[in-house]
Scaffold this motif. Structure first.
Motif, PDB file in Angstrom:
ATOM      1  N   GLN A  50       0.832  -1.202   0.000  1.00  0.00           N
ATOM      2  CA  GLN A  50       0.000   0.000   0.000  1.00  0.00           C
ATOM      3  C   GLN A  50       0.872   1.260   0.000  1.00  0.00           C
ATOM      4  N   THR A  51       1.880   1.279   0.844  1.00  0.00           N
ATOM      5  CA  THR A  51       2.762   2.447   0.943  1.00  0.00           C
ATOM      6  C   THR A  51       3.596   2.623  -0.317  1.00  0.00           C
ATOM      7  N   ALA A  52       4.181   1.526  -0.807  1.00  0.00           N
ATOM      8  CA  ALA A  52       5.027   1.601  -2.004  1.00  0.00           C
ATOM      9  C   ALA A  52       4.219   2.053  -3.214  1.00  0.00           C
ATOM     10  N   THR A  53       3.019   1.506  -3.380  1.00  0.00           N
ATOM     11  CA  THR A  53       2.168   1.874  -4.516  1.00  0.00           C
ATOM     12  C   THR A  53       1.833   3.361  -4.489  1.00  0.00           C
ATOM     13  N   ALA A  54       1.524   3.875  -3.311  1.00  0.00           N
ATOM     14  CA  ALA A  54       1.191   5.304  -3.188  1.00  0.00           C
ATOM     15  C   ALA A  54       2.395   6.181  -3.529  1.00  0.00           C
ATOM     16  N   LEU A  55       3.575   5.810  -3.042  1.00  0.00           N
ATOM     17  CA  LEU A  55       4.775   6.603  -3.303  1.00  0.00           C
ATOM     18  C   LEU A  55       5.166   6.568  -4.779  1.00  0.00           C
ATOM     19  N   VAL A  56       5.089   5.375  -5.397  1.00  0.00           N
ATOM     20  CA  VAL A  56       5.447   5.249  -6.819  1.00  0.00           C
ATOM     21  C   VAL A  56       4.464   6.033  -7.681  1.00  0.00           C
ATOM     22  N   SER A  57       3.177   5.902  -7.388  1.00  0.00           N
ATOM     23  CA  SER A  57       2.158   6.615  -8.160  1.00  0.00           C
ATOM     24  C   SER A  57       2.349   8.126  -8.065  1.00  0.00           C
ATOM     25  N   GLU A  58       2.648   8.611  -6.869  1.00  0.00           N
ATOM     26  CA  GLU A  58       2.875  10.047  -6.676  1.00  0.00           C
ATOM     27  C   GLU A  58       4.119  10.505  -7.430  1.00  0.00           C
ATOM     28  N   ALA A  59       5.187   9.696  -7.394  1.00  0.00           N
ATOM     29  CA  ALA A  59       6.426  10.052  -8.094  1.00  0.00           C
ATOM     30  C   ALA A  59       6.195  10.132  -9.604  1.00  0.00           C
ATOM     31  N   ILE A  60       5.442   9.177 -10.146  1.00  0.00           N
ATOM     32  CA  ILE A  60       5.156   9.174 -11.588  1.00  0.00           C
ATOM     33  C   ILE A  60       4.318  10.390 -11.962  1.00  0.00           C
ATOM     34  N   ASP A  61       3.294  10.671 -11.177  1.00  0.00           N
ATOM     35  CA  ASP A  61       2.437  11.834 -11.456  1.00  0.00           C
ATOM     36  C   ASP A  61       3.244  13.132 -11.433  1.00  0.00           C
ATOM     37  N   ASN A  62       4.130  13.270 -10.439  1.00  0.00           N
ATOM     38  CA  ASN A  62       4.939  14.488 -10.331  1.00  0.00           C
ATOM     39  C   ASN A  62       5.846  14.670 -11.546  1.00  0.00           C
ATOM     40  N   ARG A  63       6.439  13.583 -12.030  1.00  0.00           N
ATOM     41  CA  ARG A  63       7.342  13.680 -13.172  1.00  0.00           C
ATOM     42  C   ARG A  63       6.583  13.940 -14.471  1.00  0.00           C
ATOM     43  N   LEU A  64       5.418  13.325 -14.633  1.00  0.00           N
ATOM     44  CA  LEU A  64       4.672  13.468 -15.880  1.00  0.00           C
ATOM     45  C   LEU A  64       4.119  14.881 -16.059  1.00  0.00           C
ATOM     46  N   LYS A  65       3.922  15.596 -14.959  1.00  0.00           N
ATOM     47  CA  LYS A  65       3.425  16.966 -15.055  1.00  0.00           C
ATOM     48  C   LYS A  65       4.396  17.859 -15.810  1.00  0.00           C
ATOM     49  N   GLU A  66       5.662  17.490 -15.806  1.00  0.00           N
ATOM     50  CA  GLU A  66       6.697  18.331 -16.409  1.00  0.00           C
ATOM     51  C   GLU A  66       7.226  17.738 -17.718  1.00  0.00           C
ATOM     52  N   TYR A  67       6.523  16.734 -18.266  1.00  0.00           N
ATOM     53  CA  TYR A  67       7.104  16.018 -19.406  1.00  0.00           C
ATOM     54  C   TYR A  67       6.202  16.120 -20.633  1.00  0.00           C
ATOM     55  N   ASP A  68       6.829  16.276 -21.787  1.00  0.00           N
ATOM     56  CA  ASP A  68       6.126  16.271 -23.061  1.00  0.00           C
ATOM     57  C   ASP A  68       5.882  14.818 -23.476  1.00  0.00           C
ATOM     58  N   LEU A  69       4.599  14.437 -23.572  1.00  0.00           N
ATOM     59  CA  LEU A  69       4.265  13.036 -23.837  1.00  0.00           C
ATOM     60  C   LEU A  69       3.971  12.764 -25.310  1.00  0.00           C
ATOM     61  N   ASP A  70       4.509  13.594 -26.197  1.00  0.00           N
ATOM     62  CA  ASP A  70       4.352  13.335 -27.623  1.00  0.00           C
ATOM     63  C   ASP A  70       5.396  12.294 -28.030  1.00  0.00           C
ATOM     64  N   LEU A  71       5.085  11.038 -27.779  1.00  0.00           N
ATOM     65  CA  LEU A  71       6.069   9.957 -27.916  1.00  0.00           C
ATOM     66  C   LEU A  71       5.828   9.075 -29.122  1.00  0.00           C
ATOM     67  N   VAL A  72       4.876   9.443 -29.954  1.00  0.00           N
ATOM     68  CA  VAL A  72       4.558   8.634 -31.133  1.00  0.00           C
ATOM     69  C   VAL A  72       4.729   9.482 -32.390  1.00  0.00           C
ATOM     70  N   GLU A  73       5.359   8.902 -33.388  1.00  0.00           N
ATOM     71  CA  GLU A  73       5.544   9.584 -34.664  1.00  0.00           C
ATOM     72  C   GLU A  73       4.686   8.891 -35.717  1.00  0.00           C
ATOM     73  N   VAL A  74       3.809   9.667 -36.348  1.00  0.00           N
ATOM     74  CA  VAL A  74       2.905   9.141 -37.374  1.00  0.00           C
ATOM     75  C   VAL A  74       3.248   9.806 -38.703  1.00  0.00           C
ATOM     76  N   GLU A  75       3.416   8.986 -39.736  1.00  0.00           N
ATOM     77  CA  GLU A  75       3.748   9.518 -41.067  1.00  0.00           C
ATOM     78  C   GLU A  75       2.589   9.242 -42.022  1.00  0.00           C
ATOM     79  N   TYR A  76       2.145  10.294 -42.710  1.00  0.00           N
ATOM     80  CA  TYR A  76       1.029  10.188 -43.651  1.00  0.00           C
ATOM     81  C   TYR A  76       1.541  10.393 -45.083  1.00  0.00           C
ATOM     82  N   ASN A  77       0.809   9.854 -46.053  1.00  0.00           N
ATOM     83  CA  ASN A  77       1.124  10.151 -47.452  1.00  0.00           C
ATOM     84  C   ASN A  77       0.290  11.354 -47.907  1.00  0.00           C
TER      85      ASN A  77
END
Length: 210
Positions: A50-77
């Motif tokens: 319970q404690t580890a899950t809460a800490l990991v989830s909070e850490a991920i949320d904190n980092r994602l707030k500052e990150y650009d999540l455009d991680l997929v490249e799509v190419e069209y004709n």
């Protein structure tokens, strides 16, 4: 002689009763101890996860707030049809490293998490649950965090493709009670992002996620 025999028989019976009583008390004590250890292990694992899950989830949320999540490249004709979909592996690897660093930083503070559980709860006896003096449980991180990014593409309907990015996190902890410790391994998967890509995808197309 008969009086001596009677006294001897009474003494033998007394020894037998004492021996049987001691044996029964020993067995009962052993059963109670095994039950107590089992419940301590279960409660330590629950509290640790319970404690580890809460800490990991909070850490991920904190980092994602500052990150650009455009991680997929799509190419069209020229006709607007998708000719390739690929995950940006360089960005994904960078994100994984940053998340791992943030999670390790967060879990390094887990030593400060001291929880208390009533001894009645540890006994596993329902009627005693929540009663008695509090027993402290201290958590300690025992190994480095292991992370693994999972990038998946799947159909999301007609002319739609869903890209899902998840991170699998494994942590190793030790829950310490007075006179007892339990090793805990916690593995959970956390959603990082989902994106719907609109456009006709050619039949038999292979998504590049390398």
């Amino acid at each position: 002689m008969r009086l001596k025999e009677v006294k001897s028989d009474k003494f033998a019976r007394l020894v037998y009763i004492v021996f049987v009583t001691a044996a029964m008390l020993g067995i009962a004590s052993a059963v109670i101890y095994i039950q107590l250890v089992r419940h301590m292990k279960e409660i330590c694992e629950y509290k640790g996860k319970q404690t580890a899950t809460a800490l990991v989830s909070e850490a991920i949320d904190n980092r994602l707030k500052e990150y650009d999540l455009d991680l997929v490249e799509v190419e069209y004709n020229d006709s607007g049809e998708i000719i390739s979909i690929s995950a940006n592996s360089a960005k994904i690897n960078e994100l994984e490293n940053e998340l791992k660093s943030e999670i390790n930083r967060s879990l390094s503070e887990i030593d400060d998490n001291v929880m208390s559980v009533p001894i009645g709860t540890l006994s596993g006896i329902t009627i005693l649950s929540g009663r008695g003096m509090d027993v402290k449980i201290k958590l300690h991180q025992t190994g480095a965090v292991d992370t693994h990014i999972v990038s998946e593409f799947s159909s999301a309907g007609i002319n739609q493709t869903k890209h899902t990015l998840k991170i699998e996190v494994t942590t190793e902890l030790s829950a310490i009670l007075p006179g007892h410790s339990t090793d805990i391994t916690v593995t959970d998967e956390y959603l990082i992002s989902e994106r719907i890509i609109v456009g006709a995808v050619p039949d038999g197309m292979i998504y590049d996620v390398s």
